[in-house]
Write a protein that holds these residues in place. Structure first.
Motif, mmCIF file in Angstrom:
data_model
loop_
_atom_site.group_PDB
_atom_site.id
_atom_site.type_symbol
_atom_site.label_atom_id
_atom_site.label_comp_id
_atom_site.label_asym_id
_atom_site.label_seq_id
_atom_site.Cartn_x
_atom_site.Cartn_y
_atom_site.Cartn_z
ATOM 1 N N GLU A 1 67.685 79.126 29.514
ATOM 2 C CA GLU A 1 67.413 80.255 30.136
ATOM 3 C C GLU A 1 68.187 80.441 31.513
ATOM 4 O O GLU A 1 68.476 79.478 32.432
ATOM 5 C CB GLU A 1 65.990 80.242 30.702
ATOM 6 C CG GLU A 1 65.480 81.483 31.309
ATOM 7 C CD GLU A 1 63.960 81.627 31.643
ATOM 8 O OE1 GLU A 1 63.400 82.600 32.288
ATOM 9 O OE2 GLU A 1 63.247 80.612 31.254
ATOM 10 N N ALA A 2 68.897 81.622 31.589
ATOM 11 C CA ALA A 2 69.514 81.912 32.548
ATOM 12 C C ALA A 2 68.888 81.757 34.002
ATOM 13 O O ALA A 2 67.710 82.501 34.023
ATOM 14 C CB ALA A 2 70.657 83.108 32.654
ATOM 15 N N ASP A 3 69.396 81.503 35.234
ATOM 16 C CA ASP A 3 68.650 81.597 36.444
ATOM 17 C C ASP A 3 68.754 82.947 36.901
ATOM 18 O O ASP A 3 69.543 83.742 36.631
ATOM 19 C CB ASP A 3 69.128 80.781 37.568
ATOM 20 C CG ASP A 3 68.533 80.651 38.731
ATOM 21 O OD1 ASP A 3 67.912 79.632 39.105
ATOM 22 O OD2 ASP A 3 68.743 81.335 39.692
ATOM 23 N N PRO A 4 67.573 83.506 37.554
ATOM 24 C CA PRO A 4 67.698 84.898 37.967
ATOM 25 C C PRO A 4 68.933 85.256 38.926
ATOM 26 O O PRO A 4 69.467 86.305 39.052
ATOM 27 C CB PRO A 4 66.448 85.378 38.666
ATOM 28 C CG PRO A 4 65.336 84.035 38.346
ATOM 29 C CD PRO A 4 66.366 82.633 37.617
ATOM 30 N N ASP A 5 69.589 84.129 39.390
ATOM 31 C CA ASP A 5 70.586 84.383 40.789
ATOM 32 C C ASP A 5 71.929 83.857 40.180
ATOM 33 O O ASP A 5 72.678 83.594 40.829
ATOM 34 C CB ASP A 5 70.116 83.627 42.029
ATOM 35 C CG ASP A 5 68.900 84.588 42.619
ATOM 36 O OD1 ASP A 5 68.896 85.733 42.598
ATOM 37 O OD2 ASP A 5 68.192 83.587 43.344
ATOM 38 N N PHE A 6 71.858 83.822 38.787
ATOM 39 C CA PHE A 6 73.115 83.547 38.026
ATOM 40 C C PHE A 6 73.921 84.827 37.972
ATOM 41 O O PHE A 6 73.573 85.803 37.295
ATOM 42 C CB PHE A 6 73.035 83.059 36.698
ATOM 43 C CG PHE A 6 74.193 82.683 36.020
ATOM 44 C CD1 PHE A 6 75.135 81.673 36.467
ATOM 45 C CD2 PHE A 6 74.459 83.351 34.745
ATOM 46 C CE1 PHE A 6 76.288 81.376 35.618
ATOM 47 C CE2 PHE A 6 75.654 82.981 34.159
ATOM 48 C CZ PHE A 6 76.521 82.069 34.252
ATOM 49 N N GLY B 1 81.029 81.627 36.208
ATOM 50 C CA GLY B 1 79.802 81.642 36.747
ATOM 51 C C GLY B 1 79.338 81.175 38.136
ATOM 52 O O GLY B 1 80.000 80.032 38.783
ATOM 53 N N LEU B 2 78.719 81.856 38.845
ATOM 54 C CA LEU B 2 78.222 81.508 40.301
ATOM 55 C C LEU B 2 76.666 81.322 40.313
ATOM 56 O O LEU B 2 76.148 82.370 39.708
ATOM 57 C CB LEU B 2 78.439 82.328 41.430
ATOM 58 C CG LEU B 2 80.107 82.130 41.923
ATOM 59 C CD1 LEU B 2 80.396 83.373 42.900
ATOM 60 C CD2 LEU B 2 80.615 80.625 42.285
ATOM 61 N N LEU B 3 76.133 80.571 41.057
ATOM 62 C CA LEU B 3 74.417 80.619 41.170
ATOM 63 C C LEU B 3 74.286 80.851 42.527
ATOM 64 O O LEU B 3 74.960 79.970 43.429
ATOM 65 C CB LEU B 3 73.984 79.079 40.810
ATOM 66 C CG LEU B 3 72.589 79.125 40.517
ATOM 67 C CD1 LEU B 3 71.919 80.330 39.518
ATOM 68 C CD2 LEU B 3 72.120 77.699 40.212
ATOM 69 N N LEU B 4 73.599 81.896 43.150
ATOM 70 C CA LEU B 4 73.409 82.186 44.515
ATOM 71 C C LEU B 4 71.925 81.448 44.983
ATOM 72 O O LEU B 4 71.171 81.527 44.116
ATOM 73 C CB LEU B 4 73.458 83.670 44.644
ATOM 74 C CG LEU B 4 74.676 84.608 43.922
ATOM 75 C CD1 LEU B 4 74.539 86.089 44.287
ATOM 76 C CD2 LEU B 4 76.026 83.782 44.653
ATOM 77 N N ARG B 5 72.136 81.450 46.216
ATOM 78 C CA ARG B 5 70.735 81.067 46.857
ATOM 79 C C ARG B 5 70.978 81.867 48.143
ATOM 80 O O ARG B 5 72.012 81.601 49.059
ATOM 81 C CB ARG B 5 70.683 79.527 46.947
ATOM 82 C CG ARG B 5 70.270 78.710 45.708
ATOM 83 C CD ARG B 5 69.160 79.306 45.190
ATOM 84 N NE ARG B 5 68.440 78.426 44.016
ATOM 85 C CZ ARG B 5 68.714 79.038 42.961
ATOM 86 N NH1 ARG B 5 69.319 80.133 42.632
ATOM 87 N NH2 ARG B 5 68.027 78.331 41.857
#
Length: 248
Positions: free
Chosen positions: A111-116, A157-161
């Motif tokens: 499942e992809a992260d919502p902030d991906f 791809g980037l994952l944001l926080r």
């Protein structure tokens, strides 16, 4: 999951991390990328027998010397018998043993992260990824030029926080395989599950592109990463390593 051959995985991995220049010499693929990463600046024996190995090694050395680079050999199970021992006896140290692992996509909870976020082009991804990977700024033009030469479909791809890049990764799809590369997490945010979230997000992208099998390359001594991948169902296919002399 049907076994994926070593040759197919090796070819997919080479396609996923292109060099700037290549030369095919008697079945050995020589790759050049201005010295950025050993993968893109090494000789890869992928075809051919085990005859005339000293002459083959000498030919490789001449090519890299002419390019102003040291000779590095990347040895997988496709390398001819006797080459590893010959290089060892010629002063080439064995370094960076790497495990190639595969997993059946059907057996992974994805499942992809919502902030991906998937960036549209390599040029948008290189700067934040280089910062997360702690690579010097001067390598960015080479990395961008390499990625822009990629033939298979890629996910930058980037994952944001908190609206900022916290993790990065690259996924490359080719003929039912998705390869995962360059996964890195902000050092200040490690041990928070970001590596797992990044991996799952890249896999979700790959599945959406029709991939059935995932593969990755991880340094043999990286126990935390190997444990993470094992938890997702990745298992060892084969290993490769490099032979290199100390830089002059």
């Amino acid at each position: 999951m049907p076994a994926i051959s070593v040759r197919r995985l090796e070819e997919a991995g080479l396609n996923a991390w292109p060099a700037l220049r290549v030369a095919l010499v008697d079945g050995w693929l020589l790759r050049f990328a201005d010295g950025f990463t050993k993968r893109a600046n090494s000789a890869n024996p992928i075809h051919g027998g085990d005859d005339d190995l000293p002459d083959r090694v000498a030919a490789v050395e001449r090519r890299y010397a002419a390019a102003g680079q040291r000779s590095i050999f990347r040895l997988s199970p496709l390398a001819p018998a006797g080459l590893d021992g010959l290089l060892d006896g010629s002063g080439y140290r064995r370094i960076d043993e790497t495990v190639v692992e595969t997993a059946d996509m059907a057996g992974i909870a994805i499942e992809a992260d919502p902030d991906f976020r998937v960036l549209a082009a390599a040029g948008e991804w290189v700067e934040p990824a280089s910062i997360l990977q702690q690579e010097p700024a001067e390598t960015r033009p080479t990395l961008q030029a390499m990625l822009e030469r990629m033939v298979p479909s890629a996910c930058f791809g980037l994952l944001l926080r908190d609206g900022m890049p916290a993790a990065c990764g690259l996924a490359v799809v080719e003929d039912g395989l998705v390869g995962l590369f360059e996964i890195a997490v902000d050092p200040a945010r490690r041990r928070g599950g970001l590596g797992l979230a990044m991996t799952r997000s890249l896999l979700a992208w790959g599945r959406a592109q029709g991939a059935e099998t995932a593969y990755l390359q991880v340094v043999a001594g990286n126990a935390p990463a190997r444990a993470l991948y094992a938890g997702l169902g990745f298992r060892e296919s084969h290993r490769y390593w490099y032979r290199a002399r100390d830089a002059a």
